[in-house]
Design a protein around this motif. Structure first.
Motif, PDB file in Angstrom:
ATOM      1  N   MET A   1       0.832  -1.202   0.000  1.00  0.00           N
ATOM      2  CA  MET A   1       0.000   0.000   0.000  1.00  0.00           C
ATOM      3  C   MET A   1       0.870   1.257   0.000  1.00  0.00           C
ATOM      4  N   TRP A   2       1.961   1.225   0.747  1.00  0.00           N
ATOM      5  CA  TRP A   2       2.870   2.363   0.802  1.00  0.00           C
ATOM      6  C   TRP A   2       3.515   2.615  -0.568  1.00  0.00           C
ATOM      7  N   ILE A   3       4.046   1.561  -1.190  1.00  0.00           N
ATOM      8  CA  ILE A   3       4.704   1.704  -2.492  1.00  0.00           C
ATOM      9  C   ILE A   3       3.710   2.164  -3.551  1.00  0.00           C
ATOM     10  N   CYS A   4       2.532   1.544  -3.557  1.00  0.00           N
ATOM     11  CA  CYS A   4       1.513   1.899  -4.548  1.00  0.00           C
ATOM     12  C   CYS A   4       1.036   3.337  -4.349  1.00  0.00           C
ATOM     13  N   SER A   5       0.862   3.749  -3.106  1.00  0.00           N
ATOM     14  CA  SER A   5       0.406   5.111  -2.829  1.00  0.00           C
ATOM     15  C   SER A   5       1.429   6.137  -3.303  1.00  0.00           C
ATOM     16  N   ARG A   6       2.704   5.843  -3.137  1.00  0.00           N
ATOM     17  CA  ARG A   6       3.743   6.753  -3.614  1.00  0.00           C
ATOM     18  C   ARG A   6       3.703   6.871  -5.139  1.00  0.00           C
ATOM     19  N   ARG A   7       3.468   5.746  -5.797  1.00  0.00           N
ATOM     20  CA  ARG A   7       3.359   5.786  -7.255  1.00  0.00           C
ATOM     21  C   ARG A   7       2.147   6.609  -7.688  1.00  0.00           C
ATOM     22  N   ILE A   8       1.053   6.438  -6.974  1.00  0.00           N
ATOM     23  CA  ILE A   8      -0.171   7.184  -7.300  1.00  0.00           C
ATOM     24  C   ILE A   8       0.065   8.681  -7.142  1.00  0.00           C
ATOM     25  N   LEU A   9       0.715   9.073  -6.051  1.00  0.00           N
ATOM     26  CA  LEU A   9       0.979  10.494  -5.823  1.00  0.00           C
ATOM     27  C   LEU A   9       1.933  11.051  -6.879  1.00  0.00           C
ATOM     28  N   LYS A  10       2.890  10.239  -7.303  1.00  0.00           N
ATOM     29  CA  LYS A  10       3.820  10.673  -8.344  1.00  0.00           C
ATOM     30  C   LYS A  10       3.091  10.895  -9.662  1.00  0.00           C
ATOM     31  N   GLU A  11       2.202   9.943 -10.016  1.00  0.00           N
ATOM     32  CA  GLU A  11       1.419  10.075 -11.243  1.00  0.00           C
ATOM     33  C   GLU A  11       0.479  11.271 -11.152  1.00  0.00           C
ATOM     34  N   SER A  12      -0.077  11.485  -9.968  1.00  0.00           N
ATOM     35  CA  SER A  12      -0.984  12.606  -9.774  1.00  0.00           C
ATOM     36  C   SER A  12      -0.259  13.925  -9.937  1.00  0.00           C
ATOM     37  N   ALA A  13       0.971  14.003  -9.412  1.00  0.00           N
ATOM     38  CA  ALA A  13       1.758  15.225  -9.540  1.00  0.00           C
ATOM     39  C   ALA A  13       2.091  15.528 -10.993  1.00  0.00           C
ATOM     40  N   ALA A  14       2.148  14.468 -11.808  1.00  0.00           N
ATOM     41  CA  ALA A  14       2.432  14.650 -13.232  1.00  0.00           C
ATOM     42  C   ALA A  14       1.186  15.065 -14.014  1.00  0.00           C
ATOM     43  N   GLY A  15       0.046  15.152 -13.306  1.00  0.00           N
ATOM     44  CA  GLY A  15      -1.178  15.634 -13.948  1.00  0.00           C
ATOM     45  C   GLY A  15      -2.035  14.563 -14.559  1.00  0.00           C
ATOM     46  N   ARG A  16      -1.713  13.296 -14.297  1.00  0.00           N
ATOM     47  CA  ARG A  16      -2.521  12.224 -14.858  1.00  0.00           C
ATOM     48  C   ARG A  16      -3.804  12.057 -14.049  1.00  0.00           C
ATOM     49  N   VAL A  17      -4.873  11.670 -14.722  1.00  0.00           N
ATOM     50  CA  VAL A  17      -6.168  11.505 -14.080  1.00  0.00           C
ATOM     51  C   VAL A  17      -6.266  10.106 -13.491  1.00  0.00           C
ATOM     52  N   LEU A  18      -6.671  10.047 -12.242  1.00  0.00           N
ATOM     53  CA  LEU A  18      -6.805   8.760 -11.551  1.00  0.00           C
ATOM     54  C   LEU A  18      -8.221   8.627 -10.994  1.00  0.00           C
ATOM     55  N   THR A  19      -8.756   7.443 -11.032  1.00  0.00           N
ATOM     56  CA  THR A  19     -10.085   7.232 -10.455  1.00  0.00           C
ATOM     57  C   THR A  19      -9.973   6.223  -9.320  1.00  0.00           C
ATOM     58  N   LEU A  20     -10.444   5.004  -9.553  1.00  0.00           N
ATOM     59  CA  LEU A  20     -10.416   4.002  -8.491  1.00  0.00           C
ATOM     60  C   LEU A  20      -9.004   3.508  -8.198  1.00  0.00           C
ATOM     61  N   ASP A  21      -8.039   3.880  -9.051  1.00  0.00           N
ATOM     62  CA  ASP A  21      -6.662   3.497  -8.783  1.00  0.00           C
ATOM     63  C   ASP A  21      -6.146   4.155  -7.504  1.00  0.00           C
ATOM     64  N   ARG A  22      -6.836   5.161  -7.017  1.00  0.00           N
ATOM     65  CA  ARG A  22      -6.438   5.883  -5.811  1.00  0.00           C
ATOM     66  C   ARG A  22      -6.866   5.146  -4.534  1.00  0.00           C
ATOM     67  N   LEU A  23      -7.562   4.035  -4.679  1.00  0.00           N
ATOM     68  CA  LEU A  23      -8.081   3.306  -3.511  1.00  0.00           C
ATOM     69  C   LEU A  23      -7.005   2.936  -2.478  1.00  0.00           C
TER      70      LEU A  23
END
Length: 500
Positions: free
Chosen positions: A258-280
């Motif tokens: 969960m920690w590793i995945c959350s960091r990846r999600i935040l990195k993708e989010s900072a790059a401006g990519r749109v995320l939906t349920l992947d943010r779970l």
């Protein structure tokens, strides 16, 4: 198609488990307004009031609601795991649907299934906000969050998790992030505070708790909470060291992915990519952390509160959140790939947990089918004491250590025996002292038409005045001895002797 299979399975389990009727626990009678002890969070009680207002069967309606909650929760779980691979979604859903604690909660008339549904709906709407960036999704999130807080006060950790996610939303300006948090806080706060303040002004129970440190946790209570967590995975029959080792392994792997995945999600989010349920994994991971902290604080605020509740009730939302977050972290678009040895060991652990779930749930469902659950069990319906109270005149006054059970099973109002202290504060109620309660009981039954009933099966209410002590101080005399308890009446002879 797989989701439909899970839905049909869950419905079948519910129907089989509630063959004798929806399970009735002590707290169920509070929501049904059959107990003089007031309920706390009101939403489930309000839903039951819909039928009560129309003079319908509250118990039947509770069973209908239970079936609705089963269907909604299974569909939400499957929908929210749909961003993963089919096999991952199926495994994650199976770990939840087959959980004996999940099955039990959905077979009883309690607020937890409603709460779980509202938590999942809130998270789903919140994730949709990141897809659309439409403000109305924040309003919808605030509404369902406010309703979740009216279902159970343990929705507060979800509010913290949502606020943390918005603060970490780096593509947005910091001022805008605080505005987003304020929008959800105001929407949910209006709903919750309107009820809380209104309840107090109307003389209601409000939060039902003092905001002070009344808790009395000790080493035994912490160990009991740890036992509860291990029991989410495997049965208590296994030695504690083995259960603890399995729990540590599960938490270590789940927490890491969960920690590793959350960091990846935040990195993708900072790059401006749109995320939906992947943010779970981020949302539910934060919810799990705040939920544990909330429960630790709760046991310091409320006396005699089990860390994760009676029958693991309070631990089930935590279990669901961790399973769903781990499933998406391992099977979603930003999946974490475990080392081969760790993956093999974790797969074995999942297989053990799933096998244990199937065995325990089969046994639990069979017992529910054969004998019923809680106060709807056949043993309670065939109780000689219950039958005795049923046969009393309509104007008889009854006190009991099982007032909730008698209220449900007989349909008459039954008063509680005097309490030595309040269970939640470990102190005597200054507005209703023990002496006042004893005097009130004595006055109520002095006419000769009053009875005090004690059930042998009810032994956990340590805050009540013990039976032998009550017999002495009122005083009472034995009226009838029955196989499952005793009936007392006022001892007029001893009162007259004391008066002389």
């Amino acid at each position: 198609m797989i989701g439909v299979v899970f839905l049909i399975t869950a419905i079948s389990i519910f129907v089989i488990s509630t063959r004798h009727g929806i399970g009735i626990l002590p707290d169920s009678t509070r929501y049904m307004r059959l107990d003089e002890t007031p309920f706390d969070a009101p939403l489930y009680a309000w839903l039951l009031d819909i039928v009560r207002a129309a003079d319908g069967s509250v118990v039947t309606w509770a069973r209908v609601l239970g079936l609705v909650f089963v269907c909604v929760n299974i569909l939400l779980i499957w929908l929210m795991l749909s961003s993963t691979t089919t096999s991952a979604a199926a495994l994650g859903t199976a770990l939840i649907v087959t959980s004996p604690q999940f099955i039990f909660l959905h077979a009883v008339a309690m607020s937890e299934p409603l709460f779980i549904g509202l938590v999942l709906t809130t998270v789903l709407l919140f994730c949709r906000y990141f897809e659309s960036r439409k403000g109305y999704f924040l309003v919808f999130t605030g509404v369902t969050l406010g309703l979740a807080m009216l279902a159970r006060f343990t929705a507060a950790p979800l509010a913290l998790a949502i606020a943390a996610c918005l603060l970490l939303d780096r593509p947005r300006l910091l001022a805008r992030r605080f505005l987003d948090i304020a929008l959800i806080a105001i929407t949910s706060g209006v709903i919750f505070l309107t009820w809380a303040i209104g309840s107090r002004l109307a003389g209601g129970n409000g939060l039902g708790r003092e905001l002070r440190l009344n808790g009395n946790p000790d080493a035994e209570s912490w160990l009991s909470g740890l036992n509860t967590l291990t029991n989410l995975l495997v049965p208590m029959a296994l030695p504690f060291p083995i259960r603890l080792l399995l729990l540590i392994a599960a938490v270590a792997v789940s927490g890491t992915v969960m920690w590793i995945c959350s960091r990846r999600i935040l990195k993708e989010s900072a790059a401006g990519r749109v995320l939906t349920l992947d943010r779970l994994p981020l949302v539910l991971g934060l919810f799990a952390i705040f939920y544990c902290l909330f429960m630790i604080i709760a046991v310091h605020v409320e006396a005699n509160l089990p860390l994760f509740g009676p029958r693991s009730r309070y631990a089930v939302p935590l279990y669901i959140a961790v399973v769903m977050a781990t499933t998406v972290a391992l099977g979603g678009p930003y999946r974490v790939r475990l080392p081969r040895l760790v993956l093999w060991a974790f797969s074995v652990l999942i297989a053990v947990v799933l096998a244990a779930h199937l065995v325990r749930s089969t046994d639990r469902v069979w017992r529910a089918y054969a004998t019923g659950i809680g106060y709807d069990a056949t043993a309670w319906h065939s109780s000689p004491l219950v039958q005795f109270v049923k046969d009393l005149p309509a104007d008889a006054i009854v006190y009991s250590n099982g007032a909730d059970a008698l209220g449900y099973l007989t349909g008459r109002f039954v008063r509680l025996v005097p309490r030595q202290f309040d269970r939640r504060t470990q102190r005597e109620d200054p507005n209703n002292t023990l002496e006042e309660q004893i005097l009130s009981l004595r006055r109520s039954i002095i006419s000769g038409n009053g009875y005090v009933v004690f059930f042998d099966a009810i032994t956990s209410r340590f805050y009540n005045l013990p039976e032998n002590d009550l017999v002495k101080v009122v005083p009472l005399s034995l009226y009838k001895q029955l196989p499952d308890g005793r009936v007392y009446v006022l001892d007029q002879t001893r009162i007259e002797s004391a008066e002389r």
